[in-house]
Structure formats: structure tokens, C-alpha cells
Design a protein around this motif. Structure first.
Motif, short mmCIF file in Angstrom:
data_model
loop_
_atom_site.label_atom_id
_atom_site.label_comp_id
_atom_site.label_asym_id
_atom_site.label_seq_id
_atom_site.Cartn_x
_atom_site.Cartn_y
_atom_site.Cartn_z
N VAL A 43 -23.51 5.90 54.90
CA VAL A 43 -22.64 4.99 55.03
C VAL A 43 -21.11 5.61 55.60
O VAL A 43 -20.34 4.94 55.90
CB VAL A 43 -22.09 4.31 53.52
CG1 VAL A 43 -23.34 3.58 52.82
CG2 VAL A 43 -21.83 5.46 52.55
N LEU A 44 -21.15 6.93 55.83
CA LEU A 44 -20.18 7.42 56.57
C LEU A 44 -20.15 7.27 58.02
O LEU A 44 -21.13 7.04 58.65
CB LEU A 44 -20.18 8.90 56.28
CG LEU A 44 -19.94 9.42 54.66
CD1 LEU A 44 -19.92 11.07 54.74
CD2 LEU A 44 -18.34 8.86 54.12
N GLY A 78 -13.22 6.42 58.07
CA GLY A 78 -13.90 5.15 57.55
C GLY A 78 -13.08 4.30 56.58
O GLY A 78 -12.87 3.03 56.74
N GLY A 79 -12.04 5.13 56.16
CA GLY A 79 -10.83 4.43 55.31
C GLY A 79 -11.52 3.87 53.94
O GLY A 79 -12.58 4.40 53.36
N GLU A 80 -10.84 2.81 53.41
CA GLU A 80 -11.01 2.55 52.10
C GLU A 80 -12.27 1.76 51.92
O GLU A 80 -13.26 1.91 50.89
CB GLU A 80 -10.00 1.66 51.56
CG GLU A 80 -10.11 1.30 50.03
CD GLU A 80 -10.12 2.53 49.22
OE1 GLU A 80 -10.34 2.30 47.95
OE2 GLU A 80 -9.29 3.60 49.53
N PRO A 81 -12.93 1.02 52.96
CA PRO A 81 -14.21 0.19 52.85
C PRO A 81 -15.40 1.18 52.84
O PRO A 81 -16.05 1.04 52.02
CB PRO A 81 -14.23 -0.55 54.23
CG PRO A 81 -12.86 -0.70 54.57
CD PRO A 81 -11.97 0.53 53.97
N THR A 82 -15.28 2.33 53.41
CA THR A 82 -16.26 3.36 53.51
C THR A 82 -16.18 4.14 51.91
O THR A 82 -17.51 4.33 51.41
CB THR A 82 -15.97 4.53 54.55
OG1 THR A 82 -16.36 3.88 55.68
CG2 THR A 82 -17.00 5.84 54.32
N GLU A 84 -15.31 2.92 49.50
CA GLU A 84 -15.76 1.81 48.47
C GLU A 84 -17.17 1.88 48.32
O GLU A 84 -18.06 1.73 47.37
CB GLU A 84 -15.36 0.54 48.69
CG GLU A 84 -13.65 0.32 48.27
CD GLU A 84 -13.58 0.22 46.74
OE1 GLU A 84 -14.28 -0.04 45.90
OE2 GLU A 84 -12.70 1.06 46.36
N GLU A 85 -17.87 1.97 49.46
CA GLU A 85 -19.40 2.01 49.46
C GLU A 85 -19.77 3.31 48.93
O GLU A 85 -21.02 3.47 48.28
CB GLU A 85 -19.74 1.88 50.97
CG GLU A 85 -19.85 0.73 51.86
CD GLU A 85 -20.40 -0.35 51.03
OE1 GLU A 85 -21.78 -0.20 50.77
OE2 GLU A 85 -20.05 -1.35 50.72
N VAL A 86 -19.13 4.36 49.21
CA VAL A 86 -19.56 5.71 48.49
C VAL A 86 -19.49 5.68 47.10
O VAL A 86 -20.31 6.11 46.35
CB VAL A 86 -18.72 6.97 49.04
CG1 VAL A 86 -19.08 8.42 48.53
CG2 VAL A 86 -18.87 7.19 50.61
N LYS A 87 -18.28 4.94 46.59
CA LYS A 87 -18.30 4.80 45.15
C LYS A 87 -19.34 4.14 44.64
O LYS A 87 -19.98 4.35 43.48
CB LYS A 87 -16.92 4.14 44.89
CG LYS A 87 -15.82 4.94 44.35
CD LYS A 87 -14.78 4.09 44.00
CE LYS A 87 -13.37 4.88 44.68
NZ LYS A 87 -12.13 3.97 44.62
N LYS A 88 -19.90 3.21 45.31
CA LYS A 88 -21.00 2.35 44.74
C LYS A 88 -22.18 3.04 44.50
O LYS A 88 -23.02 2.93 43.62
CB LYS A 88 -21.27 1.07 45.67
CG LYS A 88 -20.13 0.09 45.72
CD LYS A 88 -20.37 -1.08 46.37
CE LYS A 88 -19.32 -1.98 46.45
NZ LYS A 88 -19.45 -3.00 47.69
N ILE A 89 -22.50 4.01 45.64
CA ILE A 89 -23.84 4.81 45.33
C ILE A 89 -23.51 5.87 44.33
O ILE A 89 -24.63 6.30 43.64
CB ILE A 89 -24.03 5.53 46.79
CG1 ILE A 89 -24.09 4.39 47.74
CG2 ILE A 89 -24.88 6.71 46.82
CD1 ILE A 89 -23.81 5.09 49.39
N LEU A 90 -22.37 6.54 44.25
CA LEU A 90 -22.06 7.52 43.25
C LEU A 90 -22.05 7.13 41.69
O LEU A 90 -22.19 7.75 41.05
CB LEU A 90 -20.92 8.40 43.65
CG LEU A 90 -20.87 8.88 44.85
CD1 LEU A 90 -19.55 9.65 45.14
CD2 LEU A 90 -21.92 10.16 44.78
#
Ligand code: SF4
Length: 138
Positions: A43-44, A78-82, A84-90
Motif C-alpha cells: 500500500v506504500l 503517500g500522505g495521510e491516506p496511505t 490510514e491504509e497502513v493503520k488498517k493493516i496493523l
């Protein structure tokens, strides 16, 4: 003629023994890696620019997974949207199905059910990198 056949036999047996030996050595030294690293990396942006303070996106993904959260970590590309995706995975709790209804009700902070399904799919020990990439982009 016999010399050629003997040479071929010796080389064939040597190759077979070497292949078997290499297989067992590779199994012995196999490194188990957290499959979430591949998901986060996927996602990065993949610019490998080092703007996050790490040598590249892979190192950043490893740091995120090792930390277990994104506090103090940011990808300026990637900024905040990226992130957020990382947070969802972690966030393991976010993969819980109980969080899915909030997302369906239009709560933008709720967990995306599609991401939950991808994380659950990681539970299969045979998940491979190409499969992870396919899951992320589907
Ligand atoms: S700033 Fe983002 S795109 Fe650049 S290396 Fe870090 S994670 Fe990759």
C-alpha cells in the motif's frame, strides 16, 4: 563409450545429491517473515525516496509492522491516506467483523471490510507475496 556413460552417471548422481542437499539447507535456513510486511509495502507508494527516514519502502514497512502502529511514522509521499491504509493493516482489532458495520453505515473512520478480509486471508500459512499483492489491489 563406457567412459561417457560413466561420466554422465557420476555427474547426474552428483547433481541429484547437490539438489537434495540444497533443498534441506534452504529449509533449515529459511527465514519466517511477518506477512503483514508485504501487505504494508504493497500500500506504500514504492518511490523508495527515503523521505520517511528509512532506506526505502520495505524498511519503512518493516518498521511499521515491528512497531505495531504508525505513531511517529509517516510517509510524506503517500500522505495521510496511505498511513490510514497502513493503520488498517496493523490494527488486529480493526480486522474484527464487529467493526465492519460501522464502515457500512458510512462512518469513514470505521474499518473497511475488504481490508478485514485481506488480513484474514493472511492467516493461511501458504500466503505468498504475489497473492498478497493481488489481494491488496483487488
Ligand atoms: S517516504 Fe514513502 S515512498 Fe518514500 S521511501 Fe518512505 S515509505 Fe517509501
Amino acid at each position: 563409450m563406457n567412459l561417457i556413460l560413466i561420466s554422465m552417471g557420476v555427474l547426474g548422481v552428483t547433481a541429484l545429491v547437490a539438489a537434495i542437499l540444497l533443498y534441506f539447507v534452504s529449509q533449515f535456513f529459511k527465514v519466517e517473515e511477518d506477512p503483514r510486511i508485504d501487505l504494508v509495502q504493497a500500500v506504500l507508494p514504492g518511490a523508495n525516496c527515503g523521505g520517511c527516514g528509512f532506506a526505502g519502502c520495505r524498511n519503512f514497512a518493516e518498521a511499521c509492522v515491528k512497531a505495531g502502529n504508525t505513531e511517529g511514522l509517516a510517509c510524506p509521499v503517500g500522505g495521510e491516506p496511505t498511513m490510514e491504509e497502513v493503520k488498517k493493516i496493523l490494527t488486529p482489532a480493526a480486522a474484527d467483523e464487529s467493526a465492519a458495520p460501522a464502515a457500512q453505515e458510512g462512518d469513514k473512520k470505521g474499518f473497511d471490510p475488504a481490508i478485514a478480509a485481506k488480513i484474514k486471508a493472511l492467516a493461511t500459512p501458504r500466503a505468498t507475496f504475489p497473492n498478497l499483492i493481488a489481494m491488496v489491489h483487488n
